[in-house]
Design an enzyme around this catalytic site. Structure first.
Site, short mmCIF file in Angstrom:
data_model
loop_
_atom_site.label_atom_id
_atom_site.label_comp_id
_atom_site.label_asym_id
_atom_site.label_seq_id
_atom_site.Cartn_x
_atom_site.Cartn_y
_atom_site.Cartn_z
N ARG A 56 0.79 -1.05 -0.06
CA ARG A 56 0.03 -0.07 0.17
C ARG A 56 0.89 1.16 0.00
NH1 ARG A 56 -5.29 -0.92 1.82
NH2 ARG A 56 -5.57 1.07 2.67
N HIS B 47 22.60 -22.76 4.52
CA HIS B 47 23.78 -21.76 4.74
C HIS B 47 23.16 -20.63 3.57
CE1 HIS B 47 26.89 -19.30 5.24
NE2 HIS B 47 27.13 -19.55 6.68
N THR C 101 34.44 -14.00 5.12
CA THR C 101 33.48 -14.45 6.05
C THR C 101 32.16 -14.32 5.36
OG1 THR C 101 33.32 -12.79 7.52
CG2 THR C 101 34.82 -14.29 8.22
N HIS D 37 -0.73 27.29 21.70
CA HIS D 37 -1.67 26.45 22.55
C HIS D 37 -2.86 26.06 21.67
CE1 HIS D 37 1.05 27.70 25.85
NE2 HIS D 37 0.87 28.87 25.29
N GLN E 210 33.45 -8.80 13.97
CA GLN E 210 33.33 -9.55 12.49
C GLN E 210 32.25 -8.80 11.61
OE1 GLN E 210 30.49 -13.57 11.88
NE2 GLN E 210 32.26 -13.91 12.82
N SER F 78 -16.19 9.02 4.03
CA SER F 78 -17.06 8.17 5.27
C SER F 78 -17.95 7.19 4.31
CB SER F 78 -17.69 9.13 6.07
OG SER F 78 -18.29 8.36 7.02
N ARG G 22 30.70 -10.14 18.09
CA ARG G 22 29.36 -10.18 17.37
C ARG G 22 28.57 -11.19 18.01
NH1 ARG G 22 27.13 -12.23 11.93
NH2 ARG G 22 25.51 -11.28 13.12
#
Length: 476
Positions: A12, A78, A103, A151, A233, A281, A321
């Site tokens: 949306r 993995h 890594t 206000h 890491q 509405s 980590r």
């Protein structure tokens, strides 16, 4: 699909452009770009990698064999190694050097940083276009007097354009923060399992200069000025927090704007766009609800609350980590960007179609202006020979009487008539009515808008001219 949950942010609110930045396809294509950058950097620094291998990787950079990766992941559980395997199937010559020394965080974290930077630039593009649209609105209405509120009680008049300048000022603060964060974005580089680059020291036989050069080369190949100087890491999760704080700041500004528009629409002074066939509405056919501004506020609340997620994640990472960041950041970071993208599209759409009703504004202003003109009236009466202290008390008493007439009897404000009838003032009604020019009471509002546009906004728009021209598409 109607039989499972789908995020409303995608269905949306967010643009296709922002959705693609956080899409799986964008992520996996970026992984391959990073593997190419790594292999090329290692080749340039003397590792036994050939140009033929790098070229083979380039050939298959974008034709990702998702079916192979998915089947492999079902076996090994993995995602990174599954995509390494799939890439190797397509690139048999380069198979052995893909991901060499790296890594999982090499592709995962660097991709996150690349994607967030690209998303931040899209946010900036839309923010600049909102400023551009607001600047035209402010210029058009810079001298239009309107009742100001403190206000939410009537106060000294301002102008419609000056109020828009307040909205813009908030956004310029957000833009400054946004630029600062974008300019500070760096890559993780390839720091190894605990951030020490030990695997690369092994690959390059202890040559520290070459190990340092790997990071810089990768950064430059990916379009970044460099890498963060130290890490575990992963890159510091404070980066995510820093990024979402900027997004939350934009949400704050947009929320404030949306509140003002909703209040002004209640007063029938300003109205957000309302399309020919739009229904306000289901029960009350006459209603013109400010649903776009309400949606802005709703999404802004989400982003401001979402900023807590990376704060908590960053504060609870252990040493080099832990993995309790993973699930959270997969949700909190993309969704914050998608929500802010939707907010800015709404902001742009609303400002582009804002309708101002000067006659209503004038009516409300003139109903209150006699109260605000009393100081000028008192000064005129003193000049005509009156006693300031006595006149001050009489104005106070007459103001209370006029206020009761308005509030209790539903009459028009008759303060001027009451003053003209009081001999203490020695002023005629026609002279009093001359004080009812609203422009006498707006101070430097018009000039402030002109100066702000000239000195702050136009330089921003000129500097970012290449980003202008965005038009927002609202899906619902």
């Amino acid at each position: 699909m109607t039989d499972r949950y789908q995020s409303p942010l995608s269905e949306r609110y967010a643009s296709k452009e922002m959705q693609y930045i956080f899409s799986p396809d964008k992520k996996f294509r970026t992984w391959r770009r990073l593997w190419i950058a790594l292999a090329e950097a290692e080749m340039e620094l003397g590792l036994p990698i050939t140009q033929e291998q790098v070229d083979e990787l380039r050939v298959h950079q974008d034709d990702i064999n998702y079916d192979v990766a998915k089947a492999r992941e079902a076996q090994v559980r993995h995602d990174v190694m599954s995509h390494v395997y799939a890439y190797g199937v397509q690139c048999p010559k380069a198979k052995g050097i893909i991901h060499l020394g790296a890594t999982s965080c090499y592709v995962g974290d660097n991709t996150d940083l690349i994607i967030m930077t690209e998303a931040l630039r899209l946010v900036k593009k839309k923010l600049v276009n909102v400023l551009d649209e607001l600047s035209r609105f402010a210029e058009r209405y810079k001298a239009q007097p309107t009742l100001a509120f403190t206000h939410f009680q009537p106060a000294q008049p301002t102008t419609v354009g000056k109020r828009a300048a307040l909205w813009m000022h908030d956004l310029t603060l957000d833009l400054a923060d946004l630029d600062y964060v974008i300019d500070g974005m760096r890559l993780l580089g390839s720091k190894g399992t605990t951030g020490t680059q030990a695997s690369f020291m092994e690959l390059f036989d202890g040559d520290q200069e070459k190990v340092k050069a790997v990071d810089q080369k990768i950064a430059e190949k990916m379009g970044f000025p460099g890498c963060y100087p130290v890490s575990g890491q992963t890159y510091s999760r404070k980066i995510d927090s820093r990024v979402l704080n900027v997004l939350a700041g934009i949400a704050q500004s947009a929320h404030k704007f949306s509140n003002d528009v909703r209040l002004l629409q209640h007063l029938k002074e300003v109205e957000e766009p309302f399309e020919k066939n739009q229904i306000g509405s289901s029960a009350m056919a006459y209603k013109r609800n400010p649903m776009r501004s309400e949606r802005m506020a709703s999404l802004a609340n989400y982003v401001m609350a979402d900023a807590m997620n990376p704060m908590m994640t960053a504060s609870t990472q252990w040493f080099e980590r832990t993995l309790d960041d993973s699930a959270n950041k997969r949700i909190s970071v993309p969704e914050a960007f998608l929500a802010v993208d939707g907010i800015l599209d709404l902001y742009l759409n609303v400002v582009d179609g804002l309708v101002v009703y000067p006659k209503v504004i004038e009516k409300h202003l003139m109903a209150e202006l006699p109260f605000m003109a009393t100081e000028n009236i008192m000064m005129d009466a003193v000049k005509a020979g009156g006693d300031r202290q006595e006149l001050h008390e009489r104005i106070r008493e007459l103001s209370m009487e006029a206020g009761r007439n308005v509030k209790e009897k539903g009459l028009d404000n008759n303060l001027l008539e009451l003053i003209a009838a009081d001999p203490a003032f020695n002023l005629k009604l026609e002279d009093l009515k001359k004080t009812m020019d609203p422009t006498l009471y707006t101070g430097r509002a018009k000039e402030q808008v002109e100066e702000f546009l000239a000195e702050v906004i136009r330089p921003i728009l000129e500097e970012n001219q290449d980003l202008l021209g965005v038009k927002a598409e609202i899906l619902v």
